[in-house]
Write a protein that holds these residues in place. Structure first.
Motif, PDB file in Angstrom:
ATOM      1  N   LEU A 159      22.247  15.304   0.989  1.00 10.81           N
ATOM      2  CA  LEU A 159      21.516  14.147   0.458  1.00 10.81           C
ATOM      3  C   LEU A 159      21.690  14.039  -1.058  1.00 10.81           C
ATOM      4  N   LYS A 160      22.125  12.852  -1.495  1.00  9.72           N
ATOM      5  CA  LYS A 160      22.313  12.605  -2.926  1.00  9.72           C
ATOM      6  C   LYS A 160      21.288  11.622  -3.477  1.00  9.72           C
ATOM      7  N   PHE A 161      20.684  10.855  -2.567  1.00  9.99           N
ATOM      8  CA  PHE A 161      19.723   9.833  -2.988  1.00  9.99           C
ATOM      9  C   PHE A 161      18.450   9.969  -2.156  1.00  9.99           C
ATOM     10  N   PHE A 162      17.303   9.945  -2.833  1.00 10.80           N
ATOM     11  CA  PHE A 162      16.015   9.996  -2.148  1.00 10.80           C
ATOM     12  C   PHE A 162      15.164   8.842  -2.655  1.00 10.80           C
ATOM     13  N   VAL A 163      14.744   7.965  -1.734  1.00 10.38           N
ATOM     14  CA  VAL A 163      13.934   6.792  -2.083  1.00 10.38           C
ATOM     15  C   VAL A 163      12.578   6.908  -1.392  1.00 10.38           C
ATOM     16  N   LEU A 164      11.514   6.766  -2.153  1.00  9.31           N
ATOM     17  CA  LEU A 164      10.153   6.745  -1.602  1.00  9.31           C
ATOM     18  C   LEU A 164       9.619   5.329  -1.803  1.00  9.31           C
ATOM     19  N   ASP A 165       9.549   4.565  -0.717  1.00 11.82           N
ATOM     20  CA  ASP A 165       9.110   3.166  -0.814  1.00 11.82           C
ATOM     21  C   ASP A 165       7.636   3.060  -0.430  1.00 11.82           C
ATOM     22  N   GLU A 166       6.937   2.095  -1.053  1.00  7.81           N
ATOM     23  CA  GLU A 166       5.501   1.883  -0.810  1.00  7.81           C
ATOM     24  C   GLU A 166       4.735   3.191  -0.987  1.00  7.81           C
ATOM     25  N   ALA A 167       4.952   3.828  -2.137  1.00  4.53           N
ATOM     26  CA  ALA A 167       4.341   5.142  -2.387  1.00  4.53           C
ATOM     27  C   ALA A 167       2.816   5.077  -2.341  1.00  4.53           C
ATOM     28  N   ASP A 168       2.227   3.972  -2.799  1.00  4.30           N
ATOM     29  CA  ASP A 168       0.763   3.867  -2.787  1.00  4.30           C
ATOM     30  C   ASP A 168       0.222   3.868  -1.364  1.00  4.30           C
ATOM     31  N   LYS A 169       0.924   3.207  -0.439  1.00  5.41           N
ATOM     32  CA  LYS A 169       0.492   3.211   0.965  1.00  5.41           C
ATOM     33  C   LYS A 169       0.672   4.608   1.562  1.00  5.41           C
ATOM     34  N   MET A 170       1.738   5.315   1.143  1.00  2.93           N
ATOM     35  CA  MET A 170       1.941   6.696   1.598  1.00  2.93           C
ATOM     36  C   MET A 170       0.714   7.544   1.260  1.00  2.93           C
ATOM     37  N   MET A 171       0.222   7.375   0.034  1.00  3.17           N
ATOM     38  CA  MET A 171      -0.924   8.168  -0.410  1.00  3.17           C
ATOM     39  C   MET A 171      -2.184   7.766   0.362  1.00  3.17           C
ATOM     40  N   ASP A 172      -2.369   6.449   0.573  1.00  3.86           N
ATOM     41  CA  ASP A 172      -3.538   5.962   1.314  1.00  3.86           C
ATOM     42  C   ASP A 172      -3.569   6.526   2.734  1.00  3.86           C
ATOM     43  N   MET A 173      -2.387   6.702   3.323  1.00  9.00           N
ATOM     44  CA  MET A 173      -2.299   7.148   4.715  1.00  9.00           C
ATOM     45  C   MET A 173      -2.278   8.669   4.840  1.00  9.00           C
ATOM     46  N   GLY A 174      -2.419   9.367   3.718  1.00 10.52           N
ATOM     47  CA  GLY A 174      -2.538  10.825   3.754  1.00 10.52           C
ATOM     48  C   GLY A 174      -1.221  11.569   3.932  1.00 10.52           C
ATOM     49  N   PHE A 175      -0.108  10.970   3.452  1.00 10.72           N
ATOM     50  CA  PHE A 175       1.207  11.591   3.631  1.00 10.72           C
ATOM     51  C   PHE A 175       1.597  12.546   2.499  1.00 10.72           C
ATOM     52  N   ILE A 176       0.698  12.784   1.544  1.00  3.57           N
ATOM     53  CA  ILE A 176       1.093  13.578   0.374  1.00  3.57           C
ATOM     54  C   ILE A 176       1.571  14.976   0.771  1.00  3.57           C
ATOM     55  N   GLY A 177       0.909  15.591   1.756  1.00  3.99           N
ATOM     56  CA  GLY A 177       1.325  16.928   2.217  1.00  3.99           C
ATOM     57  C   GLY A 177       2.704  16.901   2.852  1.00  3.99           C
ATOM     58  N   ALA A 178       2.965  15.886   3.700  1.00  5.97           N
ATOM     59  CA  ALA A 178       4.265  15.759   4.361  1.00  5.97           C
ATOM     60  C   ALA A 178       5.373  15.534   3.339  1.00  5.97           C
ATOM     61  N   ILE A 179       5.088  14.734   2.324  1.00  8.25           N
ATOM     62  CA  ILE A 179       6.106  14.450   1.302  1.00  8.25           C
ATOM     63  C   ILE A 179       6.455  15.713   0.529  1.00  8.25           C
ATOM     64  N   HIS A 180       5.437  16.524   0.199  1.00  3.67           N
ATOM     65  CA  HIS A 180       5.709  17.790  -0.495  1.00  3.67           C
ATOM     66  C   HIS A 180       6.586  18.710   0.361  1.00  3.67           C
ATOM     67  N   ARG A 181       6.348  18.725   1.665  1.00  2.00           N
ATOM     68  CA  ARG A 181       7.170  19.557   2.563  1.00  2.00           C
ATOM     69  C   ARG A 181       8.604  19.046   2.603  1.00  2.00           C
ATOM     70  N   ILE A 182       8.751  17.716   2.608  1.00  2.00           N
ATOM     71  CA  ILE A 182      10.102  17.131   2.617  1.00  2.00           C
ATOM     72  C   ILE A 182      10.833  17.442   1.313  1.00  2.00           C
ATOM     73  N   LEU A 183      10.113  17.351   0.192  1.00  2.00           N
ATOM     74  CA  LEU A 183      10.737  17.642  -1.115  1.00  2.00           C
ATOM     75  C   LEU A 183      11.274  19.071  -1.172  1.00  2.00           C
ATOM     76  N   GLU A 184      10.594  19.977  -0.472  1.00  2.00           N
ATOM     77  CA  GLU A 184      11.017  21.386  -0.486  1.00  2.00           C
ATOM     78  C   GLU A 184      12.369  21.604   0.187  1.00  2.00           C
ATOM     79  N   VAL A 185      12.741  20.718   1.126  1.00  2.00           N
ATOM     80  CA  VAL A 185      13.987  20.938   1.872  1.00  2.00           C
ATOM     81  C   VAL A 185      15.147  20.080   1.356  1.00  2.00           C
ATOM     82  N   LEU A 186      14.875  19.212   0.373  1.00  2.00           N
ATOM     83  CA  LEU A 186      15.947  18.366  -0.168  1.00  2.00           C
ATOM     84  C   LEU A 186      16.747  19.137  -1.220  1.00  2.00           C
ATOM     85  N   PRO A 187      18.031  18.806  -1.398  1.00  2.00           N
ATOM     86  CA  PRO A 187      18.823  19.454  -2.446  1.00  2.00           C
ATOM     87  C   PRO A 187      18.230  19.153  -3.825  1.00  2.00           C
ATOM     88  N   ARG A 188      18.308  20.102  -4.729  1.00  2.00           N
ATOM     89  CA  ARG A 188      17.737  19.902  -6.065  1.00  2.00           C
ATOM     90  C   ARG A 188      18.486  18.822  -6.838  1.00  2.00           C
TER      91      ARG A 188
END
Length: 438
Positions: free
Chosen positions: A147-176
């Motif tokens: 993966l060379k590109f990571f896009v997080l769309d509608e980030a405010d809705k992500m936070m409203d829906m409680g996805f912050i934990g899932a996003i942190h887990r995803i960030l851990e597995v993406l290339p630096r």
């Protein structure tokens, strides 16, 4: 003077696709974002809904991917809902039509078998909801190594829906080493926090004041005493077929949405109206949105599951049958009309219990919503006792939120007799009285 797309450093395949889609001039978010994304910068974009932000990141990402390569995805786009994920995928495919780039979308609500097969067949762009991405990654079906590109769309809705934990887990597995792009309609504290977690010296782009409704949307507010009067008002407005040619009615619960749908179905027939909410199957929801988009259905009744990601042109009206409790959703609801600077109308029905949230919305959007009187033809129903009680309780609760010391109509009386004293005052039953010896 707005920029034309051929002024950007895009290849002929993308420009032909843009031309086929009928776009000539870039919107403000596209004009400001495409250049920095092409130059490899991390980007934090704040844009109101309906401004063309999907193309603002899709075009430069496709330009840098160039052509199909390998089996594993090189770009990941995360979206909060299935509807938005599908909408983004349609845009990617639209702009990539003259390339050999492969796009796969994965989301929950369906069995993963077909999605797994599509990923194994090869993908350059992967569009996903956070939960399904993690499920497939943990099962070994997604390789994020390239993966060379990571896009997080509608980030405010992500936070409203409680996805912050899932996003942190995803960030851990993406290339630096990757390029990060984040888009949001508002900049809440949680959005700023997640942005700080993965954006590196980002370019900040803001094309409108935060949570500002599109100026092309005319907003009005109807103050109504109760639910039945809302129904009467809706019925009266929908008599005007020419003005209300294609509309979305937003409700706060699935129960209300189903009730409104049944009422409208009786009035206008099955072919004229559809309903979508979380209890509806995925295929039903997709078919309903497509029928609405194609103009086969006049009215779409929805809960806030559909407030974002439905890109339907020529929606004449949005009706907020209920005022949203999550006040940020107001901007996203009314953004379903007035798309791409077209004219639109947003009507909000407000009971006394909902005025509290209207005040919050007006504070958020920094403008007052004009109140218009009920048309004379609308019959104002008397509020039933149960609804009066519910409204009074809701108002008490709202006032208590603002002032914890507030004592409303539904609290224990200040000088009520304590329970222990009440027991003492009770007369002892005759059979419990002790018999005295003579």
């Amino acid at each position: 003077m707005p920029k034309k797309f051929d002024e950007f450093k895009l290849n002929r395949q993308l420009l032909n696709a843009v031309e086929d889609a009928g776009f000539t001039e870039a919107t403000p978010i596209q004009e400001k974002a495409i250049g920095p994304v092409l130059s490899g910068q991390d980007l934090f974009g704040i844009a109101e809904t309906g401004t063309g932000k999907t193309a603002a990141y899709v075009l430069p990402v496709l330009m840098q991917l160039k052509y199909a390569q390998g089996q594993d995805p090189r770009a990941l786009i995360l979206a909060p809902t299935r509807e938005l994920a599908m909408q983004i995928t349609e845009n990617v495919k639209l702009f990539a039509k003259y390339t050999d780039l492969r796009t796969v979308v994965v989301y929950g609500g369906l069995g993963p078998k077909t999605q797994i097969e599509q990923i194994k067949a090869g993908a350059d762009v992967l569009v996903a909801t956070p939960g399904r991405f993690l499920d497939l990654y943990l099962a070994g079906h997604i390789n994020p190594k390239y993966l060379k590109f990571f896009v997080l769309d509608e980030a405010d809705k992500m936070m409203d829906m409680g996805f912050i934990g899932a996003i942190h887990r995803i960030l851990e597995v993406l290339p630096r080493k990757r390029q990060n792009l984040l888009f949001s309609a508002t900049m809440s504290d949680l959005v700023q926090k997640i942005a700080g977690d993965f954006l590196k010296h980002p370019t900040l782009i803001e094309v409108a004041e935060q949570a500002t409704p599109a100026p092309s949307v005319a907003q009005v507010l109807y103050e109504v005493p109760n639910f039945k009067t809302k129904i009467n008002l809706l019925q009266h407005l929908l008599k005007d077929d020419e003005a209300f040619k294609r509309l979305i009615i937003f409700c706060k619960t699935r129960l209300v949405a189903d009730n409104i749908y049944r009422f409208l179905e009786r009035r206008f027939g099955t072919d004229a109206v559809r309903v979508i909410h979380a209890n509806k199957g995925q295929n039903t929801r997709i078919n309903s949105i497509n029928s609405f988009r194609e103009g086969n259905v006049r009215i779409l009744v929805a809960t806030d599951v559909a407030a974002r990601g439905i890109d339907v042109t020529e929606v004449s009206h949005v009706v907020n049958f209920d005022v949203p409790i999550v006040v940020e959703d107001y901007v996203h609801r009314i953004g379903r009309t007035g798309r791409a600077f077209a004219k639109g109308d947003a009507l909000t029905f407000c009971t006394p219990a909902e005025k509290y949230y209207v005040g919050k919305i007006q504070k958020l959007i920094r403008q007052e919503i004009p109140v218009v009187p009920l048309p004379r033809e609308v019959f104002v129903e008397e509020t039933p006792y149960e609804e009066r009680q519910a409204i009074a309780r809701a108002i008490d609760e709202q006032r208590r939120k603002e002032d914890p010391e507030f004592k409303g109509a539904f609290h224990d009386k200040k000088h009520a007799v304590p329970l222990a004293d009440k027991r003492k005052q009770r007369k002892t039953p005759p059979w419990k009285k002790k018999k005295t010896k003579r």
